[in-house]
Design a protein around this motif. Structure first.
Motif, mmCIF file in Angstrom:
data_model
loop_
_atom_site.group_PDB
_atom_site.id
_atom_site.type_symbol
_atom_site.label_atom_id
_atom_site.label_comp_id
_atom_site.label_asym_id
_atom_site.label_seq_id
_atom_site.Cartn_x
_atom_site.Cartn_y
_atom_site.Cartn_z
ATOM 1 N N ASP A 419 0.840 -1.190 0.000
ATOM 2 C CA ASP A 419 0.000 0.000 0.000
ATOM 3 C C ASP A 419 0.881 1.248 0.000
ATOM 4 O O ASP A 419 1.999 1.235 0.514
ATOM 5 N N PHE A 420 0.335 2.337 -0.541
ATOM 6 C CA PHE A 420 1.046 3.608 -0.506
ATOM 7 C C PHE A 420 0.737 4.335 0.805
ATOM 8 O O PHE A 420 -0.371 4.253 1.324
ATOM 9 N N TYR A 421 1.747 5.027 1.311
ATOM 10 C CA TYR A 421 1.537 5.860 2.492
ATOM 11 C C TYR A 421 2.427 7.085 2.375
ATOM 12 O O TYR A 421 3.396 7.110 1.607
ATOM 13 N N LEU A 422 2.080 8.129 3.150
ATOM 14 C CA LEU A 422 2.813 9.390 3.097
ATOM 15 C C LEU A 422 3.924 9.416 4.135
ATOM 16 O O LEU A 422 3.738 8.947 5.260
ATOM 17 N N GLU A 423 5.053 9.985 3.760
ATOM 18 C CA GLU A 423 6.150 10.206 4.696
ATOM 19 C C GLU A 423 6.475 11.696 4.676
ATOM 20 O O GLU A 423 6.781 12.257 3.619
ATOM 21 N N GLY A 424 6.358 12.334 5.823
ATOM 22 C CA GLY A 424 6.497 13.786 5.893
ATOM 23 C C GLY A 424 7.905 14.251 5.624
ATOM 24 O O GLY A 424 8.883 13.601 5.992
ATOM 25 N N GLY A 425 8.015 15.423 4.975
ATOM 26 C CA GLY A 425 9.310 16.044 4.733
ATOM 27 C C GLY A 425 9.653 17.053 5.811
ATOM 28 O O GLY A 425 9.026 17.109 6.875
ATOM 29 N N ALA A 426 10.647 17.904 5.514
ATOM 30 C CA ALA A 426 11.177 18.818 6.526
ATOM 31 C C ALA A 426 10.112 19.781 7.033
ATOM 32 O O ALA A 426 10.010 20.035 8.231
ATOM 33 N N MET A 427 9.269 20.322 6.154
ATOM 34 C CA MET A 427 8.301 21.333 6.578
ATOM 35 C C MET A 427 7.128 20.717 7.331
ATOM 36 O O MET A 427 6.428 21.409 8.058
ATOM 37 N N THR A 469 -4.654 14.466 -0.075
ATOM 38 C CA THR A 469 -4.769 14.888 1.322
ATOM 39 C C THR A 469 -4.077 16.224 1.505
ATOM 40 O O THR A 469 -3.419 16.736 0.605
ATOM 41 N N VAL A 470 -4.238 16.793 2.685
ATOM 42 C CA VAL A 470 -3.615 18.063 3.052
ATOM 43 C C VAL A 470 -2.890 17.859 4.376
ATOM 44 O O VAL A 470 -3.470 17.362 5.344
ATOM 45 N N LEU A 471 -1.612 18.236 4.422
ATOM 46 C CA LEU A 471 -0.808 18.126 5.633
ATOM 47 C C LEU A 471 -0.536 19.508 6.194
ATOM 48 O O LEU A 471 -0.415 20.485 5.446
ATOM 49 N N ASN A 472 -0.432 19.602 7.515
ATOM 50 C CA ASN A 472 -0.108 20.881 8.158
ATOM 51 C C ASN A 472 1.394 21.141 8.080
ATOM 52 O O ASN A 472 2.200 20.228 8.264
ATOM 53 N N SER A 473 1.759 22.400 7.845
ATOM 54 C CA SER A 473 3.171 22.804 7.879
ATOM 55 C C SER A 473 3.241 24.200 8.479
ATOM 56 O O SER A 473 3.682 25.143 7.832
ATOM 57 N N ARG A 474 2.803 24.312 9.740
ATOM 58 C CA ARG A 474 2.748 25.620 10.412
ATOM 59 C C ARG A 474 4.141 25.987 10.910
ATOM 60 O O ARG A 474 4.433 25.904 12.099
#
Length: 724
Positions: A419-427, A469-474
Motif C-alpha cells: 500500500d502507498f503511504y505518506l512520509e512527511g518532509g522537513a516542513m 490529502t492536506v498536511l499541516n506545515s505551520r
C-alpha cells in the motif's frame, strides 16, 4: 492502608518454572487492589477514571508508572521484567472492575464484554533508539523521537476461527499481538472418529471464518530520532511502532513524542524465498503501551511542554524586564559581531505572531518568514545554525541537497502490504517550529515553487499515487541566499541581484540585504571581536551580566508561544493602516519616475507582516495587547529590512539611470536607422573613452532592445538599429 503491606501480594517463580494459576490469580488480585485503593489526597483517581471511561464507552485505563512504584514496588518490578505475561493480567483486572461498575452483578455482564486496555505512562529516563539492543528485548523501554509516517487503520485478529475445508472441523486459535504472521496448522487437528478411522484431509486444510473471529484496530507508525540525537556523520535511525485499540490515530506525522512500550522482535515475511537461511534473523519493533506528547500533562512529569510553578514565576518576572527585547537580541548568536537588526528580526521569528481563524474558516498565519540575502562571509549560515539550536522545534537543510519531496512530503510503498503511504518532509516534521534553509538560491526553481503554499497557507496539498490529502506545515522559514553574481553588485538593480520571483519574495515578511562593506573602523572592530573569540573563547562584550542562556531562551520561547496570543489595539491598528497607505503611495510615486517596477513588492501581505511583527514583540513581553510602541518598532524593523532593500535599489539606480539615459541618446544620435556597428566599438566609445561604467552600457542596450530600436547579431558581435 493496604499498600503498606506489600508482602500480601508477593509471588515468586523459580527460574524455569511456569507460573501456576494460583500465582496468576494473586497477581490479578494485586492489580485489582491497586486500581481500587490507590488514592492521592483522599481521591481514588483510577477508580474514578475507570468509571468515567466506562460511562463514555471507552474501555481503557491510563496508569502512571510512578503511582504503581509508590503503591507496590515489587508488583511494578514484575511488570517491568515480564511485561508480556503481566499486562494481560493487568488488563484482566481492569476488565473485572469495569464489569462491576457497568453491571450490578457479574452474571448480568454479557460474554462479549470487551477487554479493557491498559495505557501506561512513565517518567523514566529515555533510551536512545540507537542504544536499543538485545538486552532490551521483551522489556519495557521509553524512547523519544518524531513520527515520520503513519499507516491507515487495519484490523488485527486476536482470535481466529478455523474450519477444515474437507471434514468441516472447527477450532479456535489465539493470535499473539505482534507483527508476525499467525502460524496456522498445516495438518487437520480433528480427533479420530469413534471407529478409530481418521479423515484424509489435504495439507493446509484450514480456512479462516472471519465473521466468527475477533479483531482489534491496529496502526503502524515509524518513529525517527530527532536531529539533536543524531551524531555528526550518522544517518537518523528509526523503529516501527505497533499501536492498537485506543492508541490508534493519536499522533500524525510531525508529532514529537515519548513512547513507552515493549521492545520486541518479529520475522518479516520474505517473498519468493525457498531457503531458511534467514530463519533466525528477526527485525525489531515496539509494541506501544503509551504515548506522551508535549500537550500531555502528567503529574510530576518532566516533559518539555509542562512548566513548573517556579519556571512560570521566573518567566513572568523576566517578561517585566524593561530591556528584555535588546537583551534577547544580544543573546542571539553572541559570537557574531553586529547585525543588530537581523538578530531582532530573528527574535521576532522565534516568538511569532498570533494565528487567526476567521468566521468564514479562513486561516491567517502567525509565523514570520525572514530572508537573508548577502555577500559570502557575513555569518548568514552561523545565524541559521544558532536558530536551529535555540528553537524548540527546528530543522536545518541546505537548498542544493533538498528536493520538493524532501521539503514537503513523499509517497512511499509498504514492502509488506504494497500500500502507498505518506512520509512527511522537513516542513511537515518542523510543524510548530522553524525550517532553516541555507543556500536558498541554489534550489531548483520547481523545488522552490513547491513551498509557496507551505509559506503562506501553511498546508501542503498532496495528490499523487491515489492519495489526496492536506498536511499541516505551520512553520516559520528562515532562508539565506547569495546574490546571482556571488557578491552584491551595486551597479545592478536588486531584481538582477536577487533573481527570485516576486511570488516567493512577497511571502517573506522581512528581507535583509547584507553587504560586506569596506569600512576601516568597522573592519577594525570586527577583527578585534574575532581575535577575542579565537583567543579567549568569547569576547568581553559577550560576557555581559544578564545574558540569557540557550536553554532558558528555548524554554521561554516555548512558554510564550503556549501562553500568549496578542491582538492589536485600536490605536495601533489605526497607526498601522495609515502607515501602510503612505508606503504604498511612496512606492507608486517611485515607480512612476522610473521605467521599471521594483522587484520587491509591497502588497497586503507586507501589511500583515508588520501586524505579525507587532504581535511577536508583544508576545515577547507576555502582553495580551500589541500597543503603538510595538507597532513603531515593527515599522522600524520593516523599514530596516524590506524598505531598505527597495530604497537601496532606487538609490543605487538613480545615478545609473541618468547614465543609461545619456548613453541611449548618444546611440540614437550616432547610429541612424538601418545602420550597424560593432559592439566592441560602442564599448570603446562609451566605456573606455567616455568613462561610463560597463553596466550602464549594458543597461542602455537592453532598454533599446526592449523598445525594438536595435537588434543584436552574432551574439553581440554587431549592433543593428532597425527603428520602431
Amino acid at each position: 492502608m493496604s499498600f503498606e503491606r506489600p508482602d500480601t501480594y508477593s509471588t515468586s517463580v523459580l527460574p524455569g518454572e511456569a507460573p501456576s494459576e494460583d500465582q496468576f490469580s494473586e497477581v490479578i488480585k494485586a492489580f485489582r487492589r491497586f486500581i481500587l485503593e490507590f488514592r492521592i489526597n483522599n481521591r481514588f483517581i483510577y477508580r474514578e477514571q475507570l468509571r468515567e471511561n466506562i460511562l463514555l464507552h471507552q474501555y481503557q485505563l491510563t496508569v502512571n508508572n510512578e503511582h504503581l512504584i509508590s503503591y507496590h514496588d515489587e508488583l511494578n518490578k514484575k511488570l517491568a521484567d515480564d511485561p508480556a505475561e503481566m499486562i494481560p493480567l493487568f488488563e484482566q483486572a481492569i476488565t473485572e472492575i469495569a464489569k462491576r461498575i457497568a453491571y450490578i452483578s457479574s452474571s448480568d455482564a454479557p460474554s462479549t464484554f470487551p477487554i479493557c486496555q491498559l495505557i501506561l505512562l512513565s517518567n523514566d529516563s529515555r533510551v536512545s533508539i540507537r542504544d536499543l539492543d538485545a538486552e532490551h528485548i521483551s522489556k519495557i523501554v521509553k524512547i523519544s523521537g518524531i513520527v515520520i509516517s503513519a499507516s491507515t487503520l487495519h484490523s488485527k485478529a486476536t482470535e481466529v476461527t478455523l474450519m477444515c475445508r474437507n471434514c468441516r472441523h472447527i477450532m479456535k486459535l489465539k493470535i499473539p499481538s505482534s507483527f508476525g504472521f499467525p502460524q496456522i496448522p498445516n495438518r487437520c487437528q480433528a480427533p479420530p472418529q469413534p471407529n478409530g478411522s481418521k479423515s484424509e484431509c489435504p495439507p493446509d486444510p484450514y480456512i479462516i471464518v472471519h465473521d466468527k473471529s475477533t479483531f482489534i484496530d491496529q496502526q503502524v507508525l515509524k518513529l525517527q530520532e530527532t536531529t539533536d540525537m543524531v551524531p555528526v556523520g550518522e544517518l537518523p535511525r528509526h523503529i516501527l511502532l505497533s499501536v492498537d485499540r485506543y492508541l490508534c490515530n493519536k499522533v500524525v506525522p510531525g508529532t514529537r513524542c515519548d513512547v513507552i512500550g515493549i521492545y520486541s522482535i518479529y520475522q518479516a515475511k520474505v517473498r519468493n524465498s525457498s531457503t531458511n537461511n534467514n530463519a533466525a534473523i528477526r527485525n525489531p519493533y515496539m509494541k506501544v503501551l503509551g504515548i506522551q506528547t508535549e500537550s500531555d500533562s502528567i503529574t510530576g512529569g518532566a516533559l518539555s511542554g509542562v512548566f513548573s510553578e517556579e519556571e512560570e514565576e521566573e518567566f513572568i518576572a523576566m517578561s517585566r524586564l524593561p530591556d528584555l527585547y535588546d537583551r534577547f537580541a544580544r543573546s542571539i548568536a553572541p559570537s557574531i559581531y553586529g547585525s543588530t537588526d537581523i538578530k531582532k528580526a530573528i527574535t521576532c521569528l522565534l516568538f511569532g505572531g498570533s494565528k487567526k481563524i476567521l468566521p468564514d474558516s479562513m486561516r491567517l498565519r502567525g509565523d514570520i518568514n525572514v530572508l537573508l540575502l548577502g555577500d559570502p562571509g557575513t555569518a548568514k549560515s552561523q545565524l541559521l545554525k544558532f536558530v536551529e539550536k535555540v528553537s524548540p522545534i527546528a530543522i536545518y537543510t541546505s537548498g542544493k541537497g533538498s528536493s520538493a519531496a524532501g521539503l514537503t512530503a513523499s509517497v512511499q510503498r509498504d514492502p509488506n502490504t504494497r500500500d502507498f503511504y505518506l512520509e512527511g518532509g522537513a516542513m511537515v516534521l518542523a510543524d510548530g517550529g522553524v525550517v532553516c534553509i541555507d543556500e536558498f538560491d541554489k534550489m531548483r526553481e520547481e523545488d522552490r515553487v513547491a513551498i509557496h503554499e507551505a509559506m503562506e497557507q501553511q498546508t501542503i496539498s498532496i495528490a499523487k499515487a491515489g492519495i489526496t490529502t492536506v498536511l499541516n506545515s505551520r512553520t516559520s522559514v528562515l532562508a539565506a541566499a547569495n546574490p546571482v553574481f556571488g557578491r552584491y553588485d551595486d551597479m545592478r538593480s536588486a531584481g538582477e541581484n536577487i533573481d527570485f520571483q516576486t511570488t516567493i519574495l512577497s511571502r517573506f515578511d522581512m528581507i535583509f540585504i547584507v553587504k560586506d562593506e569596506h569600512n576601516t573602523q568597522r573592519d577594525l572592530s570586527i577583527a578585534h571581536h574575532v581575535m577575542n573569540v579565537h583567543t579567549n573563547g568569547g569576547s568581553a562584550d559577550d560576557q555581559v551580566e544578564g545574558e540569557i542562556s540557550v536553554e532558558k531562551m528555548k524554554r521561554y520561547i516555548q512558554y510564550c508561544r503556549a501562553k500568549c496570543a496578542p491582538r492589536l489595539s485600536e490605536e495601533a491598528a489605526e497607526m498601522l493602516s495609515s502607515h501602510f497607505v503612505s508606503i504604498r503611495k511612496e512606492v507608486k510615486e517611485r515607480e512612476s519616475y522610473s521605467s521599471e517596477r521594483s522587484s520587491i513588492p509591497i502588497t497586503v501581505r507586507q501589511l500583515e507582516a508588520i501586524v505579525r511583527i507587532s504581535e511577536s514583540l508583544a508576545k515577547l513581553e507576555l502582553s495580551p495587547i500589541a500597543s503603538e510602541a510595538h507597532v513603531e518598532e515593527a515599522i522600524r524593523l520593516f523599514n530596516a529590512s524590506t524598505m531598505q532593500a527597495i530604497n537601496n535599489e532606487n538609490a543605487d539606480n538613480a545615478e545609473l539611470t541618468g547614465q543609461v539615459t545619456r548613453i541611449e541618446g548618444e546611440i540614437k544620435r550616432r547610429l541612424p536607422i538601418g545602420w550597424s556597428t560593432s559592439y566592441s566599438t560602442l564599448r570603446r566609445q562609451f566605456v573606455d573613452k567616455g568613462s561610463y561604467p560597463q553596466a550602464a552600457l549594458e543597461k542602455a542596450l537592453t532598454v533599446l532592445e526592449r523598445k525594438e530600436s536595435i537588434q543584436f547579431r552574432h551574439q553581440r558581435m554587431s549592433v543593428f538599429r532597425c527603428g520602431v
